[in-house]
Design an enzyme around this catalytic site. Structure first.
Site, PDB file in Angstrom:
ATOM      1  CG  ASP A 115      -1.864  -0.892   1.214  1.00 26.19           C
ATOM      2  OD1 ASP A 115      -2.733  -0.849   0.211  1.00 26.19           O
ATOM      3  OD2 ASP A 115      -1.878  -2.217   1.892  1.00 26.19           O
ATOM      4  CG  ASP A 127      -6.787  -3.776   0.282  1.00 26.01           C
ATOM      5  OD1 ASP A 127      -6.750  -4.398   1.581  1.00 26.01           O
ATOM      6  OD2 ASP A 127      -5.934  -3.083  -0.179  1.00 26.01           O
TER       7      ASP A 127
END
Length: 227
Positions: free
Chosen positions: A35, A175
């Protein structure tokens, strides 16, 4: 589509990422999810290309770079240089989405488009034939540990229907709070790449290899099916 599990490395012990990755790989993880956050598109700062570069020689598994940043087109070259295999860009910040996808693919990487929970599928339907994956956020991007948003489940189902209607070969990644309670929901809706974070493999179990194997079983997988 083959079900795959991606480890969200922002949830790992950042001081021991190399060791953590080895344990995850032994447990059967399929890919590593990074991320990348800039403090603008999302209210957090996290990871960056130097992290990927420092870890690239630690594994041969794919690196999945989720760019939660504004102006992602400025950084595609850099993420290619450090060994990214998949790059996800958010439709919310791409004014020339088709062009950005072309740049990603021309650099030899798989192209993915990411959508926040409230972003409609209509924003990416016109590029589906050009991408390898669509990432649907099941929480608001920026922080780990948020509550799963159930309203995204019908969105996953509709996306898979559109993909099948168009006869495309596209992964659907999810996610955000993907755990033993939400896995059945997202799998039955049509997701096949599950990002595992603080609510699953990084939930406190000290043995990451064991935690990964346990999560794979929840997903209906075993070690013989990895990679």
């Amino acid at each position: 589509m083959k079900v795959k599990v991606a480890a969200s490395l922002m949830c790992a012990d950042l001081a021991r990422l190399g060791d953590e990755m080895k344990k995850l790989e032994r447990g059967g993880i399929d890919l590593f999810h990074f991320d990348i956050m800039d403090g603008h598109f999302v209210p957090n700062l996290m990871l960056g290309p130097l992290i990927l570069e420092s870890l690239r020689d630690k594994t041969s598994l794919p690196f999945d770079a989720h760019l939660q940043i504004t102006n992602p087109e400025k950084y595609i070259d850099r993420f290619a240089e450090v060994g990214s295999n998949i790059v996800s860009v958010h439709v919310e910040v791409c004014h020339s989405l088709h062009r950005v996808i072309d740049v990603i693919k021309n650099k030899g990487m798989k192209a993915s488009v990411a959508l926040n929970p409230a972003t409609p599928l209509s924003s990416v339907e016109y590029v589906l034939a050009e991408v390898d994956m669509v990432l649907l956020m099941t929480v608001e991007p920026g922080y780990a540990g948020q509550a799963f948003i159930p309203a995204v489940v019908p969105k996953i189902k509709r996306l898979r229907e559109i993909i099948e209607e168009k006869k495309l070969n596209i992964d659907v990644e999810v996610d955000g709070n993907i755990n033993k309670k939400t896995v059945p929901q997202v799998l039955s809706a049509g997701a096949n790449v599950l990002v595992a974070g603080t609510s699953s493999i990084f939930s406190g179990e000290k043995d990451l290899e064991k935690a990964t194997r346990s999560f794979r079983k929840i997903c209906g997988l075993d070690s013989s099916e990895k990679h």
